[in-house]
Design a protein around this motif. Structure first.
Motif, PDB file in Angstrom:
ATOM      1  N   LEU A   1       0.841  -1.198   0.000  1.00  0.00           N
ATOM      2  CA  LEU A   1       0.000   0.000   0.000  1.00  0.00           C
ATOM      3  C   LEU A   1       0.879   1.253   0.000  1.00  0.00           C
ATOM      4  O   LEU A   1       0.906   2.015   0.973  1.00  0.00           O
ATOM      5  N   PRO A   2       1.625   1.473  -1.076  1.00  0.00           N
ATOM      6  CA  PRO A   2       2.555   2.605  -1.093  1.00  0.00           C
ATOM      7  C   PRO A   2       1.861   3.958  -1.012  1.00  0.00           C
ATOM      8  O   PRO A   2       2.489   4.960  -0.661  1.00  0.00           O
ATOM      9  N   ASP A   3       0.556   3.993  -1.346  1.00  0.00           N
ATOM     10  CA  ASP A   3      -0.183   5.255  -1.303  1.00  0.00           C
ATOM     11  C   ASP A   3      -0.813   5.533   0.052  1.00  0.00           C
ATOM     12  O   ASP A   3      -1.440   6.582   0.247  1.00  0.00           O
ATOM     13  N   VAL A   4      -0.649   4.603   1.003  1.00  0.00           N
ATOM     14  CA  VAL A   4      -1.238   4.781   2.334  1.00  0.00           C
ATOM     15  C   VAL A   4      -0.102   4.787   3.363  1.00  0.00           C
ATOM     16  O   VAL A   4       0.414   3.728   3.730  1.00  0.00           O
ATOM     17  N   PRO A   5       0.323   5.938   3.838  1.00  0.00           N
ATOM     18  CA  PRO A   5       1.441   5.991   4.784  1.00  0.00           C
ATOM     19  C   PRO A   5       1.088   5.340   6.115  1.00  0.00           C
ATOM     20  O   PRO A   5      -0.026   5.479   6.618  1.00  0.00           O
ATOM     21  N   LEU A   6       2.045   4.601   6.672  1.00  0.00           N
ATOM     22  CA  LEU A   6       1.889   3.986   7.985  1.00  0.00           C
ATOM     23  C   LEU A   6       2.785   4.730   8.967  1.00  0.00           C
ATOM     24  O   LEU A   6       3.990   4.849   8.757  1.00  0.00           O
ATOM     25  N   THR A   7       2.191   5.221  10.032  1.00  0.00           N
ATOM     26  CA  THR A   7       2.921   5.959  11.050  1.00  0.00           C
ATOM     27  C   THR A   7       3.031   5.120  12.314  1.00  0.00           C
ATOM     28  O   THR A   7       2.024   4.590  12.803  1.00  0.00           O
ATOM     29  N   LEU A   8       4.240   4.979  12.836  1.00  0.00           N
ATOM     30  CA  LEU A   8       4.467   4.234  14.078  1.00  0.00           C
ATOM     31  C   LEU A   8       4.370   5.171  15.276  1.00  0.00           C
ATOM     32  O   LEU A   8       4.913   6.279  15.250  1.00  0.00           O
TER      33      LEU A   8
END
Length: 263
Positions: free
Chosen positions: A34-41
């Protein structure tokens, strides 16, 4: 840009995780799929992980069990080995593993952020409880006592002058992926699929869920249309048959009247 496109473009996913957890592998797979959906830790203390999810600061979290199952859904991931952290010259280092009884004569530090949930920690209590696991590790290095923790925390606070050994009969800590039940989304399902090892083709995440909903809506519309169409067809069939019978009946009656007239 349509409303759906705008929503997708603005989508993001926030993953809370506790000290010692290592979500890097799952994050890498997420970024590939999902390169278009950023994942934030979002790193949070273990005691605050569930409150972080309840407050909406994260969409899902890698937490320590137990969690309140009336509010959260959780998928157990693994149970950690419990170890005792000691100086490298400590007598414990002469063996491969120890029991709680082996620690009876030791000062066992019990930090305020302890995650093992002891009824009563082993050994002798320290004069004062350290505020954090990190503080307790510093005291171990200073020779004040030893520390019993999940192995991931021993690794997180690794020091060259310290080592650890498994404690075979100590309580253990289990780690899980959890999310607020009422905040379940397609992106949460995407992450569940990654954690469970689903392939791209087998994932049941956002894209597939949306496609399934569209199919269901289409099927629902078709099912509503078919009875009506069938009714109209049946009505037309009955009307055509009735008209044919009427025409045949009229022809027969007309023919009989004609023959009577010629007599």
């Amino acid at each position: 840009m349509t409303g759906s496109d705008a929503s997708d473009a603005a989508a993001s996913f926030r993953l809370a995780y506790i000290p010692g957890a290592t979500p890097a592998k799952w994050v890498r797979i997420w970024n590939e799929r999902l390169p278009d959906v950023p994942l934030t830790l979002v790193q949070v203390p273990a005691a605050e992980a569930c409150e972080t999810l309840r407050g909406g600061a994260a969409d899902a979290g890698i937490v320590r069990l137990p969690v309140d199952r009336t509010l959260f859904n959780a998928i157990p991931l693994y149970t950690e080995t419990t170890v005792v952290v000691v100086p490298k010259d400590h007598v414990v280092t002469a063996v491969d593993e120890v029991s709680l009884a082996d620690l009876d004569d030791e000062v066992v530090l019990h930090p305020l952020d302890d995650v093992l949930g002891w009824d009563r920690p082993p050994g002798e209590p320290a004069f004062e409880r350290p505020a954090t696991t990190g503080d307790a590790v510093e005291l171990v290095a200073a020779g004040v006592g030893v520390l019993v923790v999940p192995q991931s925390l021993a690794r997180l606070h690794h020091r060259r002058d310290l080592t650890y050994r498994p404690v075979v009969d100590a309580p253990q800590s289990s780690v899980a992926l959890a999310w607020l039940e009422e905040a379940y989304t397609d992106l949460v399902e995407e992450f569940i699929g990654i954690v469970r090892g689903r392939t791209v083709n087998s994932t049941r995440g956002r894209a597939r869920a949306q496609a399934q909903r569209k199919e269901q809506r289409a099927e629902s519309k078709d099912s509503r249309r078919k009875p009506a169409a069938a009714g109209r067809s049946a009505g037309k069939g009955r009307s055509a048959k009735a008209a044919a019978r009427g025409r045949r009946g009229a022809g027969v009656r007309g023919g009989r009247r004609g023959r009577r007239g010629r007599r």
